[in-house]
Design an enzyme around this catalytic site. Sequence first.
Site, PDB file in Angstrom:
ATOM      1  N   GLU B  96       3.191  -7.143  31.957  1.00 49.84           N
ATOM      2  CA  GLU B  96       3.188  -7.185  30.492  1.00 49.84           C
ATOM      3  C   GLU B  96       4.197  -8.174  29.913  1.00 49.84           C
ATOM      4  O   GLU B  96       3.869  -8.933  29.009  1.00 49.84           O
ATOM      5  CB  GLU B  96       3.461  -5.793  29.899  1.00 49.84           C
ATOM      6  CG  GLU B  96       2.246  -4.893  29.799  1.00 49.84           C
ATOM      7  CD  GLU B  96       1.859  -4.273  31.124  1.00 49.84           C
ATOM      8  OE1 GLU B  96       2.589  -4.484  32.115  1.00 49.84           O
ATOM      9  OE2 GLU B  96       0.834  -3.580  31.178  1.00 49.84           O
ATOM     10  N   HIS B 165       1.801   8.247  27.655  1.00 55.17           N
ATOM     11  CA  HIS B 165       0.610   7.489  27.280  1.00 55.17           C
ATOM     12  C   HIS B 165       0.086   7.867  25.912  1.00 55.17           C
ATOM     13  O   HIS B 165      -1.066   7.599  25.606  1.00 55.17           O
ATOM     14  CB  HIS B 165      -0.505   7.713  28.318  1.00 55.17           C
ATOM     15  CG  HIS B 165      -0.240   7.053  29.634  1.00 55.17           C
ATOM     16  ND1 HIS B 165       0.689   7.514  30.515  1.00 55.17           N
ATOM     17  CD2 HIS B 165      -0.783   5.937  30.198  1.00 55.17           C
ATOM     18  CE1 HIS B 165       0.712   6.727  31.586  1.00 55.17           C
ATOM     19  NE2 HIS B 165      -0.168   5.768  31.425  1.00 55.17           N
TER      20      HIS B 165
END
Lengths: 341, 371
Positions: B96, B165
């Site tokens: 990322e 999440h």
Amino acid sequence: MPKAAVTNKQELMAYFTRMTLCRRTEIVADNLYKAKLIRGFCHLYDGQEAIAEGMEAALTYEDAIITAYRDHCQAICRGDTPYRVLAEMMQKRTGSTAGKGGSMHYYNSKNNFYGGNGIVGAQLPVGTGLAFALKYQKKPNCAVAMYGDGAANQGQLYEAANMAALWKLPILYVCENNLYGMGTSNERASANTKFYTRGDGIPGFKIDGQNVLVVREAMKFAKNWCVAGKGPLFIEFSTYRYHGHSMSDPGVTYRTREEINEVRANRDPIEIVRKLLLENSWASEGELKDIEKKIRAEIDADVEKIKNDPEPYPEDLYTNVGIGKHYIRGINHPDLSQLEY
Amino acid sequence: MHKKQQVLSSLLQRAATTQRTLVATQRAAFHASQTANVEMTCRDAINTAMCEEIERDPNVFLMGEEVGQYNGAYKVSKGMYDKYGPSRIWDTPISETGFTGIGVGAGFMGLRPIIEFMTWNFSLQAIDHIINSCAKGHYMSAGDLKCPIVFRGINGVSAGVAAQHSQCFASWYASVPGLKVVTPWNIEDLRGLLKASIRDEDPVVFLENEMMYGVTMSAPDHIMDKDFVLPLNKAKIEREGTDVTITAFSKMVGFSLEAAEILKRDFDISAEVINLRVIRPLDRNTIVQSVKKTNRIVSVEEGWPQSGVGSEIAALMMESEAFDYLDAPLERIAGADVPMPYSVSIERLAVPQVDNIIKGVLKACHGKKQR
């Protein structure tokens, strides 16, 4: 890899002149900082000029460069002037980024110079993005992402380099190894101090960064490598900074004065060029001293003028946050900035 | 692909029956027939918007994990790799920080990247690039650097994916000058706001919702126009009302509309539901004008309460002329101030449901004289 460089009087005079310009700018910045006309962070590049200059000798402004915060000389070599560079640090509206950026934030997108980045290591993926764009746009150019021995331990370098190798991006990772990341020597920070090997499968080499011709030839080779589509390279330049990490670091608690003086005496980048010019009778001592005196006088005159330049106006606080107008809240409500919402 | 032709005829047949329309707009009609509507899933709305922008502008490309050959972790980019190939649809390693920085650099050089985060939770790995490399660049460079990038992905609560999440990042990114933060709800929002975001010169944080991906919704067919864009600074009043203003974004808009139906039916409370659409810049004017009309406000969001979007709206109520029109304090509905648990029995208690919104409205309307 090249084994020799061919040069002439004009080239060496040009290198001598601009490196002296860079050197003098840094020395003046030091004085201005001590006089409290420059504030915040100030990281000086004197001792490393051959890298910025040698790179430009091999590249064009169609190639992209990005570096971290030791960026004053790269800004000058990418087309900025000592006037604007100093005015910026002196907090003037006439500075390169209108007083909004400061010492760590110089840019010149027209000449493909993308800063000037304050976060150690961030310039490496961003620089890889510059290379991505060059390849995407099918340009026969490369991007150079400069970093120090300290930043060599940032994980994001290896994330970016992996993608650069995977996608064969035309990026050169140029490590300016000046032996110390702030106050930490190479040996205390890195298990593997061979920074040119840290790209794992990506080829790399280590070379002298104090000789502008060596830098030039290395970068020419590297650019050709990139533009031929062979992917990234890790280049490690051996270099040295005379000043500490920044103006708040005297630079003598983690290294000896002897070491600093040894580099000044034997490996100063400007002296190397002076010696070449004198040895080949391409210039006399007097001529070179005149150049130095002229540059010194010009920059001193610049500084006097800058002292009278305006600082940013209050409304400048609110400009260029984003593109187009939108509501920006000031400190109090309502405040100077109050655009209607 | 949308089923426009089949749906159109069946809709005209069903014109007389009540249906739960989730989008309000009707064109001013000279005749009584139903407006032509299109039906599609939210997933397809995003897919079609991206495809059209990729076809329109050669500088637009999509980059992220599994966006290409896998057809998208949530199948949002389905078919795009086959259509546009590896030069426009870039599969990345799990990096990322690396690929977000690459996107930012590409944006600086004039490309228009769409960087997908598999979930916005993973943006934490890359947040330095979004904020320090990208958002602040235009300002620090006194206008020299521009980065027309869109960061997109699923945000907020999914189902049973637990604490790491499930975070909503709307208020975190909305506090950063230099970013736009967009929170679409329905297919009209997804198409219009995403196309606008891709065309916008500022960096955009585009927060989608996984639970909405599979939901089929209907909208006026003009949203299928290839140049259909929505402004990135305007909220939309999804349902007009007179007794209370409900502000919401993303999935909570749908819940708020359901609550509004029940409030009308069972409590004779007429709620005005505002779909914020964009959290930064927030359409403060629409909120204030609505409160001047209704005198009461309930703010609804999925994310944590402290320093959330509702906090900003509460501050707006204090700082604007809306203060003089309030008959009750702002009522704030937000996710419970806990990391998201796993079991559905308590997960359900951590995220606002329709009942919570009704409860909040009843509290805000306490003491309101009914007509």
